[in-house]
Motif scaffolding. Structure first.
Motif, PDB file in Angstrom:
ATOM      1  N   ILE A   1       6.703   6.280 -14.539  1.00 46.75           N
ATOM      2  CA  ILE A   1       7.223   6.011 -13.191  1.00 46.75           C
ATOM      3  C   ILE A   1       7.434   7.439 -12.210  1.00 46.75           C
ATOM      4  O   ILE A   1       7.031   7.544 -11.290  1.00 46.75           O
ATOM      5  CB  ILE A   1       8.246   5.000 -13.054  1.00 46.75           C
ATOM      6  N   GLU A   2       8.322   8.201 -12.981  1.00 44.11           N
ATOM      7  CA  GLU A   2       8.842   9.399 -12.274  1.00 44.11           C
ATOM      8  C   GLU A   2       7.684  10.391 -12.106  1.00 44.11           C
ATOM      9  O   GLU A   2       7.513  10.975 -10.807  1.00 44.11           O
ATOM     10  CB  GLU A   2       9.717  10.314 -13.276  1.00 44.11           C
TER      11      GLU A   2
ATOM     12  N   TYR B   1      14.452   2.774  -8.538  1.00 44.19           N
ATOM     13  CA  TYR B   1      13.096   3.426  -8.009  1.00 44.19           C
ATOM     14  C   TYR B   1      12.456   3.036  -6.693  1.00 44.19           C
ATOM     15  O   TYR B   1      11.596   3.333  -6.260  1.00 44.19           O
ATOM     16  CB  TYR B   1      12.138   3.467  -9.092  1.00 44.19           C
ATOM     17  N   ARG B   2      12.688   1.952  -6.332  1.00 44.65           N
ATOM     18  CA  ARG B   2      12.415   1.088  -5.118  1.00 44.65           C
ATOM     19  C   ARG B   2      12.277   1.957  -3.844  1.00 44.65           C
ATOM     20  O   ARG B   2      11.423   2.174  -3.112  1.00 44.65           O
ATOM     21  CB  ARG B   2      12.700  -0.169  -4.641  1.00 44.65           C
ATOM     22  N   ALA B   3      13.530   2.767  -3.756  1.00 47.06           N
ATOM     23  CA  ALA B   3      13.878   3.604  -2.545  1.00 47.06           C
ATOM     24  C   ALA B   3      12.711   4.779  -2.505  1.00 47.06           C
ATOM     25  O   ALA B   3      12.361   5.381  -1.446  1.00 47.06           O
ATOM     26  CB  ALA B   3      15.244   4.257  -2.487  1.00 47.06           C
TER      27      ALA B   3
ATOM     28  N   ALA C   1       0.862  -1.177  -0.126  1.00 46.68           N
ATOM     29  CA  ALA C   1       0.050  -0.204   0.092  1.00 46.68           C
ATOM     30  C   ALA C   1       0.713   1.299  -0.160  1.00 46.68           C
ATOM     31  O   ALA C   1       1.765   1.034   0.664  1.00 46.68           O
ATOM     32  CB  ALA C   1      -0.928  -0.138   1.090  1.00 46.68           C
ATOM     33  N   GLY C   2       0.517   2.274  -0.745  1.00 46.65           N
ATOM     34  CA  GLY C   2       1.102   3.608  -0.936  1.00 46.65           C
ATOM     35  C   GLY C   2       2.398   3.402  -1.691  1.00 46.65           C
ATOM     36  O   GLY C   2       3.245   4.599  -1.985  1.00 46.65           O
ATOM     37  N   LYS C   3       2.498   2.358  -2.590  1.00 48.11           N
ATOM     38  CA  LYS C   3       3.746   2.064  -3.377  1.00 48.11           C
ATOM     39  C   LYS C   3       3.017   2.171  -4.940  1.00 48.11           C
ATOM     40  O   LYS C   3       1.952   1.733  -4.969  1.00 48.11           O
ATOM     41  CB  LYS C   3       4.498   0.984  -3.119  1.00 48.11           C
ATOM     42  N   ALA C   4       3.818   2.761  -5.797  1.00 47.37           N
ATOM     43  CA  ALA C   4       3.495   2.519  -7.244  1.00 47.37           C
ATOM     44  C   ALA C   4       3.910   1.148  -7.371  1.00 47.37           C
ATOM     45  O   ALA C   4       5.060   0.675  -7.108  1.00 47.37           O
ATOM     46  CB  ALA C   4       4.229   3.483  -8.182  1.00 47.37           C
ATOM     47  N   LEU C   5       2.875   0.423  -8.314  1.00 48.30           N
ATOM     48  CA  LEU C   5       3.239  -1.013  -8.799  1.00 48.30           C
ATOM     49  C   LEU C   5       3.359  -1.218  -9.932  1.00 48.30           C
ATOM     50  O   LEU C   5       2.628  -0.844 -10.872  1.00 48.30           O
ATOM     51  CB  LEU C   5       1.964  -1.817  -7.984  1.00 48.30           C
TER      52      LEU C   5
END
Length: 162
Positions: free
Chosen positions: A156-157, A53-55, A24-28
């Motif tokens: 993604i950005e 981009y994971r960080a 939750a709260g992450k781009a997937l």
């Protein structure tokens, strides 16, 4: 993201139960993958997106699929070993799923409904179809198998800079 999509159970290659709610709260970035496909080298690009981009909040989720040309014949152990040895994959990989037809995994049924393909078709055409899920709105963007992972960087950005 629709609550029901967050609650869909998935099982990792290692046998761990997960849901998208765990991220939750992450781009997937959800991708149906295969080890013996012409697009298999995209594992390298997916791993690079994960590392870059994971960080900042991106999670790449790979779902092996054997529905297209039987290009993912291995079991969970073989898939994990292949991905790590050949592409250094460290992003989460899940148990093999079907993405089309009556046996389609509920996650892929929901993704296809949220982001139909060309001409409104829900069918996934081949391995390495990609779905980018906005963590704020739940909006799903679909990308063709031929779309290289690096081509998603601008989208993604945009998601991660909000």
């Amino acid at each position: 993201m629709a609550g029901s999509m967050l609650d869909i159970p998935c099982v990792t290659l290692g046998g761990e139960q997960k849901t998208l709610g765990d991220f939750a709260g992450k781009a997937l970035l959800v991708v149906n993958t295969a080890s013996q496909c012409g697009f298999t080298p995209q594992y390298k690009g997916l791993e690079q997106l994960w590392r870059d981009y994971r960080a900042r909040g991106l999670v790449v989720l790979g779902f092996p699929c054997n529905q297209f040309g039987k290009q993912e014949p291995g079991d969970a152990r073989e898939i994990a070993q292949f991905c790590e040895a050949n592409f250094g994959v460290s992003f989460p990989l899940f148990r093999k799923v079907e993405v089309n037809g009556p046996g389609a995994h509920p996650l892929f049924a929901a993704l296809k409904q949220s982001a139909p393909g060309l001409f409104g078709t829900q069918k996934i055409k081949w391995n390495f179809t990609k779905f980018l899920v906005d963590p704020a709105s739940g909006k799903v963007t679909r990308y063709a198998p031929s779309t290289k992972p690096q081509a998603l960087e601008a989208d993604i950005e945009r998601l991660l800079s909000r």
